[in-house]
Design a protein around this motif. Structure first.
Motif, PDB file in Angstrom:
ATOM      1  N   GLU A   8      -6.658  -6.339  -3.259  1.00  0.00           N
ATOM      2  CA  GLU A   8      -7.716  -5.864  -2.368  1.00  0.00           C
ATOM      3  C   GLU A   8      -7.401  -4.413  -2.048  1.00  0.00           C
ATOM      4  OE1 GLU A   8      -9.498  -6.756   2.076  1.00  0.00           O
ATOM      5  OE2 GLU A   8      -8.865  -8.411   0.807  1.00  0.00           O
ATOM      6  N   GLU A   9      -8.288  -3.523  -2.440  1.00  0.00           N
ATOM      7  CA  GLU A   9      -8.052  -2.096  -2.230  1.00  0.00           C
ATOM      8  C   GLU A   9      -8.417  -1.692  -0.811  1.00  0.00           C
ATOM      9  OE1 GLU A   9      -9.651   2.264  -3.783  1.00  0.00           O
ATOM     10  OE2 GLU A   9     -10.390   0.413  -4.700  1.00  0.00           O
ATOM     11  N   ILE A  10      -7.528  -0.959  -0.168  1.00  0.00           N
ATOM     12  CA  ILE A  10      -7.807  -0.385   1.146  1.00  0.00           C
ATOM     13  C   ILE A  10      -8.362   1.014   0.894  1.00  0.00           C
ATOM     14  CG2 ILE A  10      -6.881   0.033   3.453  1.00  0.00           C
ATOM     15  CD1 ILE A  10      -6.575  -2.847   2.335  1.00  0.00           C
ATOM     16  N   LYS A  11      -9.681   1.113   0.774  1.00  0.00           N
ATOM     17  CA  LYS A  11     -10.300   2.339   0.280  1.00  0.00           C
ATOM     18  C   LYS A  11     -10.102   3.531   1.204  1.00  0.00           C
ATOM     19  CE  LYS A  11     -13.703   0.024  -2.601  1.00  0.00           C
ATOM     20  NZ  LYS A  11     -15.128  -0.173  -2.929  1.00  0.00           N
ATOM     21  N   ASP A  12     -10.011   3.287   2.506  1.00  0.00           N
ATOM     22  CA  ASP A  12      -9.842   4.413   3.426  1.00  0.00           C
ATOM     23  C   ASP A  12      -8.378   4.627   3.787  1.00  0.00           C
ATOM     24  OD1 ASP A  12      -9.644   2.056   4.810  1.00  0.00           O
ATOM     25  OD2 ASP A  12     -10.633   2.800   6.621  1.00  0.00           O
TER      26      ASP A  12
ATOM     27  N   GLU B  75      -3.711  -4.092 -10.542  1.00  0.00           N
ATOM     28  CA  GLU B  75      -5.022  -4.714 -10.762  1.00  0.00           C
ATOM     29  C   GLU B  75      -5.133  -5.496 -12.070  1.00  0.00           C
ATOM     30  OE1 GLU B  75      -9.590  -3.422  -9.747  1.00  0.00           O
ATOM     31  OE2 GLU B  75      -8.260  -1.917 -10.628  1.00  0.00           O
TER      32      GLU B  75
ATOM     33  N   LYS C  10      -3.473   1.006  -6.961  1.00  0.00           N
ATOM     34  CA  LYS C  10      -4.179  -0.220  -7.341  1.00  0.00           C
ATOM     35  C   LYS C  10      -4.214  -0.418  -8.854  1.00  0.00           C
ATOM     36  CE  LYS C  10      -8.976   1.219  -7.954  1.00  0.00           C
ATOM     37  NZ  LYS C  10     -10.368   0.822  -7.742  1.00  0.00           N
TER      38      LYS C  10
ATOM     39  N   THR D 144       0.835  -1.209   0.000  1.00  0.00           N
ATOM     40  CA  THR D 144       0.000   0.000   0.000  1.00  0.00           C
ATOM     41  C   THR D 144       0.865   1.252   0.000  1.00  0.00           C
ATOM     42  OG1 THR D 144      -0.094  -0.207   2.395  1.00  0.00           O
ATOM     43  CG2 THR D 144      -1.980  -1.038   1.157  1.00  0.00           C
TER      44      THR D 144
ATOM     45  N   LYS E 229      -4.881   6.196   3.936  1.00  0.00           N
ATOM     46  CA  LYS E 229      -4.360   7.555   3.801  1.00  0.00           C
ATOM     47  C   LYS E 229      -2.849   7.481   3.730  1.00  0.00           C
ATOM     48  CE  LYS E 229      -8.206   9.810   6.170  1.00  0.00           C
ATOM     49  NZ  LYS E 229      -8.624  10.671   7.299  1.00  0.00           N
TER      50      LYS E 229
ATOM     51  N   SER F  69      -3.366   0.468  -2.197  1.00  0.00           N
ATOM     52  CA  SER F  69      -4.007   1.725  -1.834  1.00  0.00           C
ATOM     53  C   SER F  69      -4.762   2.259  -3.050  1.00  0.00           C
ATOM     54  CB  SER F  69      -2.951   2.742  -1.394  1.00  0.00           C
ATOM     55  OG  SER F  69      -2.170   3.140  -2.510  1.00  0.00           O
ATOM     56  N   PRO F  70      -5.636   3.245  -2.865  1.00  0.00           N
ATOM     57  CA  PRO F  70      -6.297   3.856  -4.025  1.00  0.00           C
ATOM     58  C   PRO F  70      -5.304   4.491  -4.990  1.00  0.00           C
ATOM     59  CG  PRO F  70      -7.418   4.466  -1.987  1.00  0.00           C
ATOM     60  CD  PRO F  70      -6.143   3.785  -1.590  1.00  0.00           C
ATOM     61  N   TYR F  71      -4.099   4.796  -4.505  1.00  0.00           N
ATOM     62  CA  TYR F  71      -3.092   5.463  -5.328  1.00  0.00           C
ATOM     63  C   TYR F  71      -2.422   4.508  -6.310  1.00  0.00           C
ATOM     64  CZ  TYR F  71      -3.606   8.762  -1.462  1.00  0.00           C
ATOM     65  OH  TYR F  71      -4.128   9.606  -0.518  1.00  0.00           O
TER      66      TYR F  71
END
Length: 396
Positions: free
Chosen positions: A86-90, A80, A76, A44, A92, A72-74
């Motif tokens: 598995e994305e850790i959506k929250d 992908e 993925k 992440t 930071k 992470s959202p940054y």
């Protein structure tokens, strides 16, 4: 924090981490049935870390090993298309911050990793390999993945293998080489994986094809990087203007930076093209595939562009042994002027990789602090770099 004190604490933490890792990796591997166990990787962090690790993940996938990567959202979107994530959506993102607390966390986690079998009763169907050393993320997944601890002391890390920040700062091995050790030294890792090549060919912006046809013979200079970890404008100007190449020199910047506009205003060399249109990184990788050479400073964008072609990497503060382009063959010193060193390796796919760095152990302090040392950057031998690049281009 005082820089000298920081350096002393850093060296101490590196020493303790290395002792722990030497014990761990010389005497143990993943002593599990890889066909029945899910391996959970924590990746992440930045996009550069993700693309650097991708050849390792693809080698595991091709061996039939079951695993999932926490992203992470940054980053993925980098992994992908190729592996299960598995994305850790929250999540930071925050840069590594050195403190006494982080020092203790990392030292104790290294020791805890080795001693885990004495204290930990865990879900044997899951092996957690933490590639980032993220304490808070590890804690969050304790209950989710049903990893249970008997000892309060070892609650610092919920991991089976931890590659913490101090490992990266002090390692003597390239990142993928170290990761592969826990899987009995994977020998079939491709420096530029065929799956990645096929994806780039099938998913790049088709406008790039027109650009490639118009350029014909060209090299790429990637000037995009964070200000603290980059050359000065005058250094880039000298490098670009003194490269002897009859083809086109394509200058690319990170859209979040402002080097391109500034360089365009002061460089009038006829064969220099400033790529102002913003393309996605897959398309830029496709462009790099058709170039003779990519030149740039160590960073996320350069990590993408160097993968499919010949590359010359200028390393400032980061550990050159860890972050140099991955090659299954050894790097050899081809030029040395006091502490200024240029190394070369030819990959198993016959791509030539070069790195330039200053042999100064103290430089890592500025990487940790995310702080630019202007005196150090001014000492970069751009003239030496240009001389070597011109030799490379003559050979090409």
């Amino acid at each position: 924090m005082n820089k000298k004190l920081l350096y002393f604490l850093l060296k101490l933490s590196i020493l303790i981490s290395n002792i722990s890792y030497n014990i761990l990796f010389k005497k143990r591997r993943l002593n599990i049935d890889l066909t029945k166990t899910l391996i959970l990787f924590n990746r992440t962090d930045r996009i550069g870390d993700a693309i650097v690790t991708l050849p390792f993940f693809l080698a595991l996938k091709n061996k039939g090993i079951k695993f999932k990567v926490l992203c992470s959202p940054y980053n993925k979107w980098v992994l992908e298309p190729f592996v299960e994530i598995e994305e850790i959506k929250d999540f930071k993102f925050s840069d590594f911050e050195f403190s006494i607390k982080s020092l203790l966390f990392n030292i104790l986690s290294s020791i805890a990793t080795y001693l885990k079998n004495l204290f930990i009763e865990k879900n044997k169907n899951i092996t957690f390999v933490d590639l980032k050393g993220d304490f808070h993320l590890s804690e969050r997944f304790k209950n989710y993945y049903q990893i249970h601890f008997k000892s309060f002391l070892l609650n610092l890390k919920y991991s089976d293998y931890v590659f913490n920040d101090f490992y990266v700062f002090g390692s003597k091995m390239q990142l993928i080489e170290k990761y592969s050790m826990i899987f009995d030294n994977l020998e079939d890792i491709e420096e530029f994986p065929k799956e990645l090549k096929e994806y780039i060919i099938n998913n790049h912006n088709k406008e790039i094809d027109t650009l490639i046809n118009s350029l014909k013979d060209f090299i790429i200079i990637f000037v995009g990087n964070k200000e603290f970890r980059n050359l000065n404008i005058e250094q880039w100007k000298y490098l670009i203007e003194n490269i002897n190449y009859e083809g086109k020199i394509v200058v690319i910047d990170d859209p979040s930076q402002n080097y391109l506009k500034r360089l365009k205003s002061i460089i009038k060399k006829e064969n220099v093209i400033f790529l102002e249109k913003v393309y996605d990184l897959w398309s830029l990788m496709y462009l790099a595939m058709h170039s003779k050479l990519v030149i740039g400073v160590d960073g996320g964008g350069f990590n993408f562009l160097q993968l499919p072609t010949n590359a010359f990497e200028i390393i400032l503060y980061t550990n050159e042994k860890v972050w140099r382009p991955f090659s299954k063959n050894e790097y050899q010193i081809i030029r040395k002027d006091r502490k200024h060193i240029i190394e070369k390796s030819i990959t198993s796919q016959n791509l030539k990789k070069y790195i330039y760095y200053i042999d100064w152990d103290y430089k890592v302090v500025y990487e940790i602090l995310q702080e630019k040392n202007n005196d150090f950057v001014d000492k970069i031998r751009v003239d030496l770099i240009v001389e070597e690049i011109n030799k490379i281009l003559f050979e090409v």
